[in-house]
Design an enzyme around this catalytic site. Structure first.
Site, mmCIF file in Angstrom:
data_model
loop_
_atom_site.group_PDB
_atom_site.id
_atom_site.type_symbol
_atom_site.label_atom_id
_atom_site.label_comp_id
_atom_site.label_asym_id
_atom_site.label_seq_id
_atom_site.Cartn_x
_atom_site.Cartn_y
_atom_site.Cartn_z
ATOM 1 N N GLY A 178 0.834 -1.199 0.000
ATOM 2 C CA GLY A 178 0.000 0.000 0.000
ATOM 3 C C GLY A 178 0.868 1.248 0.000
ATOM 4 O O GLY A 178 0.538 2.246 0.628
ATOM 5 N N VAL B 97 -2.792 -7.266 -1.686
ATOM 6 C CA VAL B 97 -2.405 -8.126 -0.552
ATOM 7 C C VAL B 97 -3.449 -9.211 -0.248
ATOM 8 O O VAL B 97 -3.125 -10.226 0.369
ATOM 9 C CB VAL B 97 -2.126 -7.293 0.735
ATOM 10 C CG1 VAL B 97 -0.915 -6.393 0.557
ATOM 11 C CG2 VAL B 97 -3.353 -6.506 1.177
ATOM 12 N N ASN C 82 1.526 -2.268 5.395
ATOM 13 C CA ASN C 82 0.811 -1.003 5.592
ATOM 14 C C ASN C 82 -0.561 -0.971 4.920
ATOM 15 O O ASN C 82 -1.449 -0.247 5.377
ATOM 16 C CB ASN C 82 1.694 0.133 5.046
ATOM 17 C CG ASN C 82 0.929 1.410 4.842
ATOM 18 O OD1 ASN C 82 0.637 2.139 5.788
ATOM 19 N ND2 ASN C 82 0.549 1.710 3.590
ATOM 20 N N SER D 63 -4.008 0.465 14.322
ATOM 21 C CA SER D 63 -4.712 1.761 14.398
ATOM 22 C C SER D 63 -5.209 1.937 15.817
ATOM 23 O O SER D 63 -5.533 0.965 16.509
ATOM 24 C CB SER D 63 -5.898 1.768 13.435
ATOM 25 O OG SER D 63 -6.829 2.757 13.812
ATOM 26 N N TYR E 225 -13.540 -2.063 10.728
ATOM 27 C CA TYR E 225 -12.159 -1.563 10.698
ATOM 28 C C TYR E 225 -11.510 -1.712 12.079
ATOM 29 O O TYR E 225 -10.396 -2.225 12.207
ATOM 30 C CB TYR E 225 -12.170 -0.091 10.271
ATOM 31 C CG TYR E 225 -10.811 0.566 10.212
ATOM 32 C CD1 TYR E 225 -9.947 0.327 9.147
ATOM 33 C CD2 TYR E 225 -10.391 1.449 11.208
ATOM 34 C CE1 TYR E 225 -8.699 0.947 9.081
ATOM 35 C CE2 TYR E 225 -9.153 2.077 11.133
ATOM 36 C CZ TYR E 225 -8.307 1.821 10.074
ATOM 37 O OH TYR E 225 -7.081 2.441 10.011
ATOM 38 N N LYS F 82 -8.205 -4.019 13.101
ATOM 39 C CA LYS F 82 -6.949 -3.472 13.618
ATOM 40 C C LYS F 82 -6.614 -4.065 15.000
ATOM 41 O O LYS F 82 -5.428 -4.199 15.339
ATOM 42 C CB LYS F 82 -7.013 -1.946 13.660
ATOM 43 C CG LYS F 82 -7.079 -1.313 12.260
ATOM 44 C CD LYS F 82 -5.864 -1.673 11.397
ATOM 45 C CE LYS F 82 -5.825 -0.894 10.095
ATOM 46 N NZ LYS F 82 -4.633 -1.205 9.286
ATOM 47 N N ILE G 258 -4.249 10.699 11.193
ATOM 48 C CA ILE G 258 -3.141 11.154 10.347
ATOM 49 C C ILE G 258 -3.733 11.736 9.060
ATOM 50 O O ILE G 258 -4.623 11.117 8.452
ATOM 51 C CB ILE G 258 -2.202 9.973 10.000
ATOM 52 C CG1 ILE G 258 -1.795 9.192 11.269
ATOM 53 C CG2 ILE G 258 -0.995 10.462 9.220
ATOM 54 C CD1 ILE G 258 -1.048 9.980 12.324
#
Ligand SMILES: NC(=O)c1ccc[n+]([C@@H]2O[C@H](COP(=O)([O-])OP(=O)(O)OC[C@H]3O[C@@H](n4cnc5c(N)ncnc54)[C@H](O)[C@@H]3O)[C@@H](O)[C@H]2O)c1
Length: 245
Positions: A12, A64, A90, A143, A157, A161, A190
């Site tokens: 990524g 991936v 990543n 994360s 998500y 993580k 971020i």
């Protein structure tokens, strides 16, 4: 920073945090291979880094979540470049927050296939030469949502993580005997394409700003360096004080 590692692969890596990590590792003198599901963008960025650092930086199109494609990419990279010493897992996708009963099974499976199984695919494909060399660094992208349960992201998500953190511990135990360090980092908010539409009350952070991709890249490079040689199985927070453990 001090690096025994010569060659790094970032999944990524065509944009955002992954690209910043690729750039930082190239600046530290490593040969970098950018992989991404978006092959043309990976190629464009690899060319840009090659020109910038006057050092060959390669790219390979690699989804991936596609085990066959990952295995084929690993064979090609080993043949044409040599063994990968640093694997930065990543690549990841995210869905916005929604009610639990609105999350489709398709979303759960897609997120799990990319964010968790994608890492397993890559480690299985690239860890062999690390074991042979008795040296390697694996850096996994977790994360803060894996701790918090997710603030403005879907449960799919956050759960994926949290899975990355457990996977990191498991891998660290399996590969430690081969002198392979496996660590994760856990970014807060971020500035990247992933957070482009996000509004957040910055005053709730100890450092009241979005993080920069370079902030994360610096930590990833440290985890891949010789200076982090006694660190394994851990997840390092990089979140401006979004939460403190
Ligand atoms: N931005 C943030 O605030 C934040 C916070 C915590 C964790 N993260 C994690 O950091 C990583 C990078 O995030 P970002 O903000 O740079 O996101 P981004 O969306 O800007 O970049 C993600 C990259 O991954 C690639 N990608 C997506 N699916 C892929 C697949 N199946 N195979 C290969 N590549 C694929 C995309 O093409 C893109 O280049 C992700 O794992 C993300 O979950 C980001």
């Amino acid at each position: 920073m001090i690096f025994t590692a010569k060659r790094a692969l970032v999944t990524g890596g065509a944009q955002g945090i992954g690209l910043a990590i690729a750039e930082k590792l190239a600046a530290e003198g490593l040969q970098v291979i950018i992989t991404d599901v978006n092959g043309p963008m990976a190629a464009e960025q690899a060319e840009h880094l090659s020109r910038k650092f006057r050092r060959s930086c390669a790219s390979v199109k690699m989804d991936v979540s596609d085990r066959e494609e990952v295995d084929a990419a690993a064979a090609f990279i080993r043949e044409s470049h040599g063994p990968v010493d640093v694997l930065v897992n990543n690549a990841g996708i995210c869905y916005p927050a929604r009610a639990l009963d609105e999350i489709t099974e398709e979303e759960w499976l897609r997120v799990f296939r990319i964010n968790v199984l994608g890492m397993v695919n890559c480690v299985n494909a690239f860890v062999g030469p690390m074991k042979e060399k008795q040296f390697g660094k694996i850096v996994n992208m977790a994360s803060s949502s894996g701790f918090t349960g997710g603030i403005s992201v879907s449960a799919s998500y956050a759960v994926s993580k949290a899975g990355v953190m457990a996977l990191t511990k498991n891998m660290a135990k399996q590969f430690g005997a081969f002198q392979i360090n496996v660590n994760a980092l856990s970014p807060g908010i971020i500035a990247s394409a992933m957070t482009a539409d996000l509004t957040y009350d910055m005053d709730t952070l100890a450092l009241p700003r979005f993080g920069e991709v370079a902030d994360v890249a610096n930590l990833a490079a440290f985890l891949a360096s010789d200076e982090a040689s006694y660190l394994t199985g851990t997840t390092v927070d990089i979140n401006g004080g979004l939460y403190m453990r």
